[in-house]
Design a protein around this motif. Structure first.
Motif, PDB file in Angstrom:
ATOM      1  N   GLN A  32       2.048  -7.345  -6.726  1.00  0.00           N
ATOM      2  CA  GLN A  32       2.288  -8.193  -8.016  1.00  0.00           C
ATOM      3  C   GLN A  32       1.576  -9.638  -7.631  1.00  0.00           C
ATOM      4  OE1 GLN A  32       3.568  -6.866 -10.727  1.00  0.00           O
ATOM      5  NE2 GLN A  32       2.693  -8.567 -11.710  1.00  0.00           N
ATOM      6  N   GLN A  33       1.576 -10.173  -6.430  1.00  0.00           N
ATOM      7  CA  GLN A  33       1.205 -11.449  -6.262  1.00  0.00           C
ATOM      8  C   GLN A  33      -0.440 -11.096  -6.176  1.00  0.00           C
ATOM      9  OE1 GLN A  33       1.129 -13.709  -2.472  1.00  0.00           O
ATOM     10  NE2 GLN A  33       1.624 -15.526  -3.397  1.00  0.00           N
ATOM     11  N   ALA A  34      -0.537 -10.042  -5.784  1.00  0.00           N
ATOM     12  CA  ALA A  34      -2.169  -9.908  -5.516  1.00  0.00           C
ATOM     13  C   ALA A  34      -2.914  -9.872  -6.934  1.00  0.00           C
ATOM     14  CB  ALA A  34      -2.557  -8.570  -4.789  1.00  0.00           C
ATOM     15  N   LEU A  35      -2.343  -9.211  -7.824  1.00  0.00           N
ATOM     16  CA  LEU A  35      -2.803  -9.257  -9.198  1.00  0.00           C
ATOM     17  C   LEU A  35      -2.806 -10.729  -9.646  1.00  0.00           C
ATOM     18  CD1 LEU A  35      -0.570  -6.328 -10.884  1.00  0.00           C
ATOM     19  CD2 LEU A  35      -3.134  -6.528 -10.555  1.00  0.00           C
ATOM     20  N   ALA A  36      -2.019 -11.472  -9.539  1.00  0.00           N
ATOM     21  CA  ALA A  36      -1.902 -12.878  -9.842  1.00  0.00           C
ATOM     22  C   ALA A  36      -2.988 -13.782  -9.282  1.00  0.00           C
ATOM     23  CB  ALA A  36      -0.661 -13.589  -9.805  1.00  0.00           C
ATOM     24  N   LEU A  37      -3.090 -13.381  -8.117  1.00  0.00           N
ATOM     25  CA  LEU A  37      -4.138 -14.033  -7.260  1.00  0.00           C
ATOM     26  C   LEU A  37      -5.814 -13.715  -7.761  1.00  0.00           C
ATOM     27  CD1 LEU A  37      -3.172 -13.931  -3.405  1.00  0.00           C
ATOM     28  CD2 LEU A  37      -2.613 -15.791  -5.274  1.00  0.00           C
ATOM     29  N   LEU A  88     -14.080  -3.999 -10.454  1.00  0.00           N
ATOM     30  CA  LEU A  88     -12.982  -2.958 -10.588  1.00  0.00           C
ATOM     31  C   LEU A  88     -11.658  -3.480  -9.632  1.00  0.00           C
ATOM     32  CD1 LEU A  88     -15.145   0.197 -10.038  1.00  0.00           C
ATOM     33  CD2 LEU A  88     -14.195  -0.761 -12.202  1.00  0.00           C
ATOM     34  N   VAL A  89     -10.625  -3.550 -10.410  1.00  0.00           N
ATOM     35  CA  VAL A  89      -9.261  -3.664  -9.576  1.00  0.00           C
ATOM     36  C   VAL A  89      -8.602  -2.502  -9.424  1.00  0.00           C
ATOM     37  CG1 VAL A  89      -7.065  -4.821  -9.486  1.00  0.00           C
ATOM     38  CG2 VAL A  89      -9.138  -6.014 -10.280  1.00  0.00           C
ATOM     39  N   GLU A  90      -8.791  -1.894  -8.188  1.00  0.00           N
ATOM     40  CA  GLU A  90      -7.855  -0.440  -7.676  1.00  0.00           C
ATOM     41  C   GLU A  90      -6.636  -0.666  -7.468  1.00  0.00           C
ATOM     42  OE1 GLU A  90     -10.098   1.670  -4.868  1.00  0.00           O
ATOM     43  OE2 GLU A  90      -9.213   3.444  -5.779  1.00  0.00           O
ATOM     44  N   ASP A  91      -5.550  -0.614  -8.092  1.00  0.00           N
ATOM     45  CA  ASP A  91      -4.337  -0.753  -7.827  1.00  0.00           C
ATOM     46  C   ASP A  91      -3.560   0.507  -7.339  1.00  0.00           C
ATOM     47  OD1 ASP A  91      -1.653  -1.835  -7.382  1.00  0.00           O
ATOM     48  OD2 ASP A  91      -1.346  -2.304  -9.500  1.00  0.00           O
ATOM     49  N   ASP A  92      -3.084   0.643  -6.117  1.00  0.00           N
ATOM     50  CA  ASP A  92      -2.579   1.898  -5.547  1.00  0.00           C
ATOM     51  C   ASP A  92      -1.511   1.832  -4.727  1.00  0.00           C
ATOM     52  OD1 ASP A  92      -2.708   4.429  -4.916  1.00  0.00           O
ATOM     53  OD2 ASP A  92      -4.136   4.073  -2.818  1.00  0.00           O
ATOM     54  N   PRO A  93      -0.067   1.382  -5.411  1.00  0.00           N
ATOM     55  CA  PRO A  93       0.924   1.368  -4.461  1.00  0.00           C
ATOM     56  C   PRO A  93       1.593   2.779  -4.543  1.00  0.00           C
ATOM     57  CG  PRO A  93       1.406   0.793  -6.849  1.00  0.00           C
ATOM     58  CD  PRO A  93      -0.440   0.958  -6.831  1.00  0.00           C
ATOM     59  N   TYR A  94       0.959   3.718  -5.225  1.00  0.00           N
ATOM     60  CA  TYR A  94       1.839   5.086  -5.143  1.00  0.00           C
ATOM     61  C   TYR A  94       0.930   6.325  -4.410  1.00  0.00           C
ATOM     62  CZ  TYR A  94       4.438   2.676  -8.875  1.00  0.00           C
ATOM     63  OH  TYR A  94       4.968   1.846  -9.626  1.00  0.00           O
ATOM     64  N   GLY A  95      -0.257   5.991  -3.919  1.00  0.00           N
ATOM     65  CA  GLY A  95      -1.090   6.916  -3.520  1.00  0.00           C
ATOM     66  C   GLY A  95      -0.535   7.961  -2.472  1.00  0.00           C
ATOM     67  N   GLU A  96       0.381   7.010  -1.491  1.00  0.00           N
ATOM     68  CA  GLU A  96       0.946   8.036  -0.195  1.00  0.00           C
ATOM     69  C   GLU A  96       2.118   8.682  -0.775  1.00  0.00           C
ATOM     70  OE1 GLU A  96       0.137   6.860   3.303  1.00  0.00           O
ATOM     71  OE2 GLU A  96       0.127   4.676   3.190  1.00  0.00           O
ATOM     72  N   ASP A  99     -18.986  -3.639  -3.301  1.00  0.00           N
ATOM     73  CA  ASP A  99     -19.257  -4.992  -3.456  1.00  0.00           C
ATOM     74  C   ASP A  99     -18.487  -5.601  -4.477  1.00  0.00           C
ATOM     75  OD1 ASP A  99     -20.739  -3.984  -5.367  1.00  0.00           O
ATOM     76  OD2 ASP A  99     -22.335  -5.585  -5.235  1.00  0.00           O
ATOM     77  N   ARG A 100     -17.892  -4.792  -5.341  1.00  0.00           N
ATOM     78  CA  ARG A 100     -17.209  -5.240  -6.546  1.00  0.00           C
ATOM     79  C   ARG A 100     -15.793  -4.577  -6.909  1.00  0.00           C
ATOM     80  NH1 ARG A 100     -22.057  -3.872 -10.432  1.00  0.00           N
ATOM     81  NH2 ARG A 100     -23.083  -4.783  -8.281  1.00  0.00           N
ATOM     82  N   THR A 101     -15.126  -4.050  -5.578  1.00  0.00           N
ATOM     83  CA  THR A 101     -14.074  -3.371  -6.181  1.00  0.00           C
ATOM     84  C   THR A 101     -12.894  -4.005  -5.060  1.00  0.00           C
ATOM     85  OG1 THR A 101     -15.014  -1.117  -6.332  1.00  0.00           O
ATOM     86  CG2 THR A 101     -12.714  -1.281  -5.797  1.00  0.00           C
ATOM     87  N   VAL A 102     -11.688  -4.328  -5.856  1.00  0.00           N
ATOM     88  CA  VAL A 102     -10.654  -5.039  -4.999  1.00  0.00           C
ATOM     89  C   VAL A 102      -9.546  -3.908  -4.915  1.00  0.00           C
ATOM     90  CG1 VAL A 102      -8.886  -6.760  -4.931  1.00  0.00           C
ATOM     91  CG2 VAL A 102     -11.076  -7.004  -6.480  1.00  0.00           C
ATOM     92  N   LEU A 103      -9.121  -3.550  -3.844  1.00  0.00           N
ATOM     93  CA  LEU A 103      -8.227  -2.567  -3.747  1.00  0.00           C
ATOM     94  C   LEU A 103      -6.785  -3.083  -3.293  1.00  0.00           C
ATOM     95  CD1 LEU A 103      -7.281   0.421  -3.277  1.00  0.00           C
ATOM     96  CD2 LEU A 103      -8.056   0.364  -0.815  1.00  0.00           C
ATOM     97  N   LEU A 104      -5.673  -3.072  -3.940  1.00  0.00           N
ATOM     98  CA  LEU A 104      -4.481  -3.511  -3.846  1.00  0.00           C
ATOM     99  C   LEU A 104      -3.561  -2.482  -3.119  1.00  0.00           C
ATOM    100  CD1 LEU A 104      -3.916  -5.229  -7.183  1.00  0.00           C
ATOM    101  CD2 LEU A 104      -5.070  -5.868  -5.187  1.00  0.00           C
ATOM    102  N   GLY A 105      -2.684  -2.725  -2.160  1.00  0.00           N
ATOM    103  CA  GLY A 105      -1.739  -1.859  -1.744  1.00  0.00           C
ATOM    104  C   GLY A 105      -0.376  -2.707  -1.541  1.00  0.00           C
ATOM    105  N   SER A 106       0.539  -1.674  -1.169  1.00  0.00           N
ATOM    106  CA  SER A 106       1.959  -2.303  -1.009  1.00  0.00           C
ATOM    107  C   SER A 106       2.906  -1.392  -0.293  1.00  0.00           C
ATOM    108  CB  SER A 106       2.515  -2.319  -2.476  1.00  0.00           C
ATOM    109  OG  SER A 106       3.806  -2.588  -2.607  1.00  0.00           O
ATOM    110  N   PHE A 107       3.693  -2.372   0.538  1.00  0.00           N
ATOM    111  CA  PHE A 107       4.771  -1.619   1.176  1.00  0.00           C
ATOM    112  C   PHE A 107       6.095  -1.220   0.415  1.00  0.00           C
ATOM    113  CE2 PHE A 107       2.431  -3.366   4.698  1.00  0.00           C
ATOM    114  CZ  PHE A 107       2.458  -2.754   5.434  1.00  0.00           C
ATOM    115  N   SER A 108       6.031  -1.650  -0.762  1.00  0.00           N
ATOM    116  CA  SER A 108       7.217  -1.491  -1.705  1.00  0.00           C
ATOM    117  C   SER A 108       7.719   0.020  -1.885  1.00  0.00           C
ATOM    118  CB  SER A 108       7.121  -1.977  -3.125  1.00  0.00           C
ATOM    119  OG  SER A 108       6.823  -3.490  -2.981  1.00  0.00           O
TER     120      SER A 108
END
Ligand code: PMP
Length: 396
Positions: free
Chosen positions: A106-111, A204-212, A231-240
């Motif tokens: 969630q903080q990554a989204l805000a940043l 592109l913001v690729e938010d992937d908290p569920y992929g695993e 060069d234009r994709t941000v990948l977000l991951g999470s331990f949640s």
């Protein structure tokens, strides 16, 4: 008596986010007799509390002077290396230095919003999309526009048209086991989306908290692994969803200039993510088999998803339809036309069952007949009872 003047008003951006009637109704679901499909919570009985406790004990015993001290904004090098190794192992070559540890994704989204968006900039999102991402972009002053979707995710032709017409800066996607729909974008669709981003110049913001949390089938490739948009994709991951959301640990993988901007934004937000939590997570990854733990979580969630899928056909009103997610935590349901899931929630809660109406997940006009069901926090037997109550509440 001193005369007292009123304080200045709250910022307009907070005033815009009013109290939510859904939140107020859902507050009534804390009663133990309620079977709730509403929350987006991982199953608490599956947390590896013993393993995490051992990891905290060990870092506190071995390096108290380090783990109780301030640290760097970028994050614990051991944790970044461990996450980078997992990404590299799954085919996305990642040096640890390419990662920024965040306080939850969630903080990554805000940043990312702080680093990329000027007030008035346009952000495109899937329709429907993750509610708190809509909020983050809204707080940044962005104009958030929905892209029409089908069962495979955003419609590439509609996306291309919107990109030309609206000149958005970024497209936010949850391509795998999306919140709220549970839907996954197939590889071919990802390629088409990447092509649009490449051709028209789009983050592109690729938010992937569920992929695993995949129960079946093969993983789809990350957009971040497509060389055309690397060069234009941000990948977000999470331990949640893989360890525990209370850790508040996530990460962001971004091209260097954007990552540096996010580091500066994070300094202003919280200096850095908790040193001890990062150290304990790094220790956990070194001492324990996260994949073995994940196998247990996946098996339990799969059984719960199956219980939900088995119960829905006889319980929901004729003419309802729903998704069949291959992983994650959510299933998306559409009631027959004319039904209003927000209005029906009160009746559901009176029957001791809860869900989240779909309406708040839409950036544009909402489909009022939709709702989200989470299948993670109840046993298959409870799920069967819950769906039976849901059927009665929705009027069969
Ligand atoms: N992105 C999506 C799509 C989510 O569903 C969530 C949590 N529900 C988050 C981000 C935030 O998760 P966290 O901050 O716990 O990593």
């Amino acid at each position: 008596m001193t005369r007292r003047a009123d304080t200045p008003a709250l910022a307009a951006r907070v005033a815009r986010v009013g109290a939510s009637p859904v939140r107020e109704i859902l507050a009534l679901t804390a009663r133990p007799e309620v079977i709730s499909f509403a929350g987006g919570l991982p199953a608490p009985e599956l947390f590896d509390a013993a393993g995490l406790r051992a990891s905290y004990d060990r870092v506190l015993a071995e390096r108290p002077e380090r783990v109780l001290q301030y640290s760097t904004t970028e994050g614990d090098p051991d944790l970044r290396a461990a996450v980078a190794a997992r990404l590299t192992g799954r085919g996305l070559l990642t040096p640890g230095e390419d990662l920024l540890v965040t306080t939850g994704s969630q903080q990554a989204l805000a940043l990312v919003a702080t680093a990329l968006l000027e007030p008035g900039d346009t952000v495109l999102v899937e329709d429907p999309s993750y509610l708190a991402a809509l909020q983050s972009f809204g707080f940044a002053g962005a104009r958030v526009l929905p892209v029409p979707t089908d069962a495979s995710g955003v419609d590439p032709a509609a996306l291309a048209e919107l990109v030309v017409r609206e000149r958005p800066k970024l497209l936010y996607l949850v391509p795998t086991f999306q919140n709220p729909t549970g839907r996954t974008m197939p590889a071919a669709r990802r390629r088409e989306v990447a092509e649009v981003a490449e051709r028209h110049g789009l983050w592109l913001v690729e938010d992937d908290p569920y992929g695993e949390l995949r129960f079946e089938g093969e993983p789809e490739p990350w957009l971040a692994a497509d060389p055309a948009v690397a060069d234009r994709t941000v990948l977000l991951g999470s331990f949640s969803k893989v360890l525990a959301p209370g850790l508040r640990l996530g990460w962001l993988r971004a091209p260097a200039a954007l990552r540096r901007a996010c580091v500066i934004a994070k300094q202003a937000a919280d200096l850095h993510t908790s040193t001890i939590d990062q150290a304990a997570a790094a220790r956990y990854l070194a001492d324990h088999d996260l994949d073995a733990h994940l196998a247990t979580v996946r098996a339990a969630y799969r059984e719960r998803r199956d219980a939900l899928l088995a119960a829905l056909p006889t319980a929901l009103p004729a003419g309802s339809s729903w998704s069949r997610p291959a992983g994650g935590m959510f299933l998306w349901c559409r009631l027959p036309a004319g039904r209003n899931a927000t209005e029906l929630l009160r009746s559901a809660v009176a029957h001791d069952v809860a869900y989240v109406p779909g309406a708040p997940f839409y950036a544009g006009p909402a489909d009022q007949a939709t709702l989200r069901l989470s299948f993670t926090t109840h046993t298959p037997a409870e799920i069967a009872i819950g769906v039976d109550r849901l059927g009665k509440a929705l009027g069969g």
